[in-house]
Scaffold this motif. Structure first.
Motif, mmCIF file in Angstrom:
data_model
loop_
_atom_site.group_PDB
_atom_site.id
_atom_site.type_symbol
_atom_site.label_atom_id
_atom_site.label_comp_id
_atom_site.label_asym_id
_atom_site.label_seq_id
_atom_site.Cartn_x
_atom_site.Cartn_y
_atom_site.Cartn_z
ATOM 1 N N ALA A 127 5.117 2.894 -9.748
ATOM 2 C CA ALA A 127 4.660 2.385 -8.937
ATOM 3 C C ALA A 127 4.035 1.033 -9.185
ATOM 4 N N LEU A 128 3.703 0.896 -10.512
ATOM 5 C CA LEU A 128 3.097 -0.500 -11.120
ATOM 6 C C LEU A 128 4.246 -1.683 -11.044
ATOM 7 N N GLN A 129 5.366 -1.220 -10.660
ATOM 8 C CA GLN A 129 6.438 -2.484 -10.478
ATOM 9 C C GLN A 129 6.560 -3.000 -9.132
ATOM 10 N N THR A 130 5.682 -2.495 -8.348
ATOM 11 C CA THR A 130 5.389 -2.890 -6.605
ATOM 12 C C THR A 130 5.590 -4.294 -6.314
ATOM 13 N N PRO A 131 4.527 -5.029 -7.356
ATOM 14 C CA PRO A 131 4.475 -6.658 -7.154
ATOM 15 C C PRO A 131 5.847 -7.087 -7.248
ATOM 16 N N CYS A 132 6.684 -6.689 -8.165
ATOM 17 C CA CYS A 132 7.833 -7.153 -8.483
ATOM 18 C C CYS A 132 8.938 -7.155 -7.472
ATOM 19 N N ASN A 133 8.785 -5.947 -6.997
ATOM 20 C CA ASN A 133 9.948 -5.528 -5.989
ATOM 21 C C ASN A 133 9.450 -6.239 -4.520
ATOM 22 N N VAL A 134 8.085 -6.613 -4.389
ATOM 23 C CA VAL A 134 7.768 -7.237 -2.970
ATOM 24 C C VAL A 134 8.502 -8.736 -3.076
ATOM 25 N N MET A 135 8.216 -9.219 -4.317
ATOM 26 C CA MET A 135 8.327 -10.767 -4.380
ATOM 27 C C MET A 135 9.619 -11.327 -4.444
ATOM 28 N N ALA A 136 10.292 -10.152 -5.404
ATOM 29 C CA ALA A 136 11.815 -10.562 -5.524
ATOM 30 C C ALA A 136 12.818 -9.812 -4.767
ATOM 31 N N ILE B 295 -9.716 2.259 1.676
ATOM 32 C CA ILE B 295 -10.054 1.435 0.761
ATOM 33 C C ILE B 295 -9.085 0.128 0.881
ATOM 34 N N TYR B 296 -7.875 0.294 1.216
ATOM 35 C CA TYR B 296 -7.042 -0.900 1.286
ATOM 36 C C TYR B 296 -7.251 -1.750 2.660
ATOM 37 N N CYS B 297 -7.350 -1.249 4.112
ATOM 38 C CA CYS B 297 -7.626 -1.729 5.017
ATOM 39 C C CYS B 297 -9.140 -2.328 5.052
ATOM 40 N N GLY B 298 -9.989 -1.645 4.580
ATOM 41 C CA GLY B 298 -11.442 -1.972 4.612
ATOM 42 C C GLY B 298 -11.298 -3.298 3.428
ATOM 43 N N SER B 299 -10.755 -3.433 2.429
ATOM 44 C CA SER B 299 -10.774 -4.275 1.437
ATOM 45 C C SER B 299 -10.221 -5.658 2.227
ATOM 46 N N PRO C 160 0.855 -1.432 0.124
ATOM 47 C CA PRO C 160 0.148 0.034 0.025
ATOM 48 C C PRO C 160 0.814 1.150 -0.061
ATOM 49 N N VAL C 161 1.897 1.229 0.519
ATOM 50 C CA VAL C 161 2.735 2.362 0.589
ATOM 51 C C VAL C 161 3.431 2.717 -0.816
ATOM 52 N N TYR C 162 3.883 1.795 -1.434
ATOM 53 C CA TYR C 162 4.353 2.069 -2.986
ATOM 54 C C TYR C 162 3.312 2.291 -3.739
ATOM 55 N N PHE C 163 2.301 1.661 -3.687
ATOM 56 C CA PHE C 163 0.959 1.905 -4.763
ATOM 57 C C PHE C 163 0.368 3.432 -4.152
ATOM 58 N N GLY C 164 0.350 3.500 -2.909
ATOM 59 C CA GLY C 164 -0.234 4.604 -2.454
ATOM 60 C C GLY C 164 0.366 5.962 -2.882
ATOM 61 N N THR D 169 -1.838 -7.374 -3.548
ATOM 62 C CA THR D 169 -1.548 -6.734 -5.036
ATOM 63 C C THR D 169 -2.712 -6.338 -5.562
ATOM 64 N N LEU D 170 -3.799 -7.149 -5.397
ATOM 65 C CA LEU D 170 -5.251 -6.896 -5.860
ATOM 66 C C LEU D 170 -5.636 -5.878 -5.194
ATOM 67 N N THR D 171 -5.677 -5.795 -3.777
ATOM 68 C CA THR D 171 -6.176 -4.793 -2.935
ATOM 69 C C THR D 171 -5.361 -3.360 -3.473
ATOM 70 N N GLY D 172 -4.199 -3.586 -3.219
ATOM 71 C CA GLY D 172 -3.190 -2.122 -3.507
ATOM 72 C C GLY D 172 -3.449 -1.848 -5.060
ATOM 73 N N THR D 173 -3.743 -2.492 -6.176
ATOM 74 C CA THR D 173 -4.159 -2.087 -7.220
ATOM 75 C C THR D 173 -5.335 -1.428 -7.531
ATOM 76 N N ALA D 174 -6.265 -2.073 -6.740
ATOM 77 C CA ALA D 174 -7.674 -1.346 -6.701
ATOM 78 C C ALA D 174 -7.624 -0.017 -5.908
ATOM 79 N N MET D 175 -7.009 0.019 -4.713
ATOM 80 C CA MET D 175 -6.741 1.332 -4.018
ATOM 81 C C MET D 175 -5.978 2.470 -4.957
ATOM 82 N N PHE D 176 -4.933 1.886 -5.698
ATOM 83 C CA PHE D 176 -4.226 2.811 -6.799
ATOM 84 C C PHE D 176 -5.327 3.352 -7.553
ATOM 85 N N CYS D 177 -5.872 2.530 -8.170
ATOM 86 C CA CYS D 177 -6.838 3.016 -9.513
ATOM 87 C C CYS D 177 -7.887 4.005 -8.935
#
Length: 483
Positions: A327-336, A454-458, A295-299, A416-424
């Motif tokens: 910010a869209l590369q956040t999932p890659c940064n987290v996993m790798a 949005i993030y915490c609620g989702s 959420p920090v990076y997407f935020g 990732t899904l929740t963070g992307t929804a929040m981002f959009c």
């Protein structure tokens, strides 16, 4: 106090100093971005990147050898000191002989002058590193942290003061040089080591042998992380590079305040866990990272425009678009993120080197291919390269540690899904001014609050079980520390 307790305390002070230094540097960076013109600011950023590269020859290898040796030997330390002084002097001369003329002919006379002034920094670092290693061996991390923070503060004040009095690009250079010398002077004062005359030079091959692989690894890390910057600086110019530098500065601070501390804590456990339990442990660590970092990076990407406006000024609007793309590369940064150091910790440096080679290759080729379409295309290509290399990295790691991309994805997809929804949602609300707030200082916290809701609620609504399980794991970890 036990050795383990001293080590943990030392790590805490190192992280604290790093965090404080990063925040101070970010504030100074933001002030300078407001004062200097775009072209001027980009020119300084390029010169500092050249200096960072040259510093690798000085700052990597020798001090690590001194720290890891069983006993402190003043003769060995003195030999290391004079070896570092020789290397740093050679680097300074090469900066004058090579980097200065190249800057003169490719950019401007000012760029050449700035690099010439910055050549003093490797010398200052060479003077300091052995003394710093001695203090780290003596667990004087608290004082070292204070010295580093003092250097950053004094250098920052010098930069801002000289910028306000009209020194332009030179203001940042003055601050960096003063920061290096203040930190060096304080470290010399705080350390009880004093270099002496060296009679026995038999340990010189050991110093060189120990340093070479570490320097090679640092080179690979440097270029793999900065290939897109180098492409932009070489083909698109200083002004374009300035927009990229501002966009990446926010993520650089976030990385140092989130990933780096988590990395040091996580690897201590991952390095010792049994092989059959490693995949499950890795998955757990990644999920605990993802829930907070995502959420920090997407935020930041979602609120990029008001954030850039408030911190750097409206002349850096182009940087806001770049920040949102990055910010869209956040999932890659987290996993790798943990993979290279995890391989090293498990005694697999060759595989870690291959990971960095993959990064370097794709992070260079993709942005280079996108140069004809401009800056936004280059940054988009970098994001795509991150997703491609994510697959290749896990394919390589699977052969050695049986850790798969499927395991990491299974533990992080919900965040990732929740963070992307929040981002959009937040980006859409901000771009269309749906909050109806004309004051950016009111709009920015309102958007942050909306994103958090949005993030915490989702998570609590759709992924409650997983979220509470991670929260419980954090609580159990704290209880174990107290015991």
């Amino acid at each position: 106090m036990s050795l383990k307790a001293k080590s943990l305390k030392g790590a805490f002070f190192n992280l604290s100093a790093n965090g404080a230094g990063q925040l101070v540097n970010f504030v100074v960076y933001a002030i300078m971005a407001r004062i200097l013109g775009v072209e001027e600011f980009g020119l300084v950023a390029i010169c500092l990147m050249v200096t960072d590269f040259c510093n690798l020859f000085v700052t990597v290898g020798v001090s690590q050898n001194l720290i890891q040796r069983k006993e402190w030997d003043n003769n060995f330390a003195s030999l290391s000191f004079w070896f570092l002084m020789g290397v740093s002097l050679v680097i300074a001369i090469l900066m004058f002989a090579v980097a200065v003329p190249v800057a003169w002919y490719t950019y401007s006379e000012l760029a050449a002058q700035l690099i010439a002034a910055l050549a003093i920094i490797p010398l200052a670092n060479g003077l300091r590193l052995v003394h710093k290693a001695k203090m780290e061996r003596d667990f004087a991390n608290k004082r070292l942290a204070a010295y580093d923070t003092a250097g950053v503060l004094v250098g920052g004040v010098v930069s801002v003061a000289t910028a306000l009095t009209g020194f332009g690009a030179w203001a940042i250079i003055f601050g960096k040089v003063v920061q290096a010398f203040v930190s060096t002077a304080l470290t010399w004062h705080g350390s009880d080591f004093r270099p002496g005359k060296v009679e026995d030079k038999s340990h010189l091959p050991e110093i060189i042998h120990f340093a070479k692989p570490l320097i090679a690894m640092s080179f690979m890390n440097f270029f793999s992380q900065r290939t897109s910057n180098i492409v932009i600086a070489a083909f698109l110019g200083a002004a374009t590079f300035a927009y990229t530098s501002v966009a990446r500065q926010g993520f650089s601070v976030l990385n140092n305040l989130t990933f780096q501390p988590l990395n040091r804590i996580a690897l201590a456990g991952l390095a010792r866990v049994e092989d059959d339990k490693l995949p499950a442990t890795f998955a757990r660590v990644v999920s605990m990272t993802a829930i907070f970092v995502t959420p920090v990076y997407f935020g930041v990407g979602a609120i990029a425009h008001p954030f850039i406006d408030v911190v750097f000024g409206d002349k850096w609007t182009d940087s806001a678009y770049l920040l949102s793309i990055l910010a869209l590369q956040t999932p890659c940064n987290v996993m790798a993120y943990y993979l290279p150091n995890l391989l090293i910790a498990r005694g697999l440096p060759a595989q870690a080197f291959k990971l960095n080679l993959i990064n370097l290759t794709f992070n260079f080729l993709f942005p280079l291919a996108a140069v004809p379409w401009g800056l936004y295309a280059v940054i988009t290509a970098l994001v795509i390269a991150n997703f491609v290399t994510l697959v290749l990295k896990f394919m390589l790691v699977k052969k050695s540690l049986n850790i798969t991309l499927t395991d990491a994805f299974r533990e992080t997809w919900m965040f990732t899904l929740t963070g992307t929804a929040m981002f959009c949602v937040v980006l859409y609300v901000e771009r269309n001014h749906l909050l109806g707030l004309d004051n950016v200082f009111l709009e920015l916290p309102a958007l942050v609050g909306l994103g958090a809701l949005i993030y915490c609620g989702s998570l609590l609504l759709f992924f409650r079980k997983k979220t509470l399980a991670i929260a419980k794991e954090f609580k159990s970890g704290k209880k174990k520390k107290k015991v």
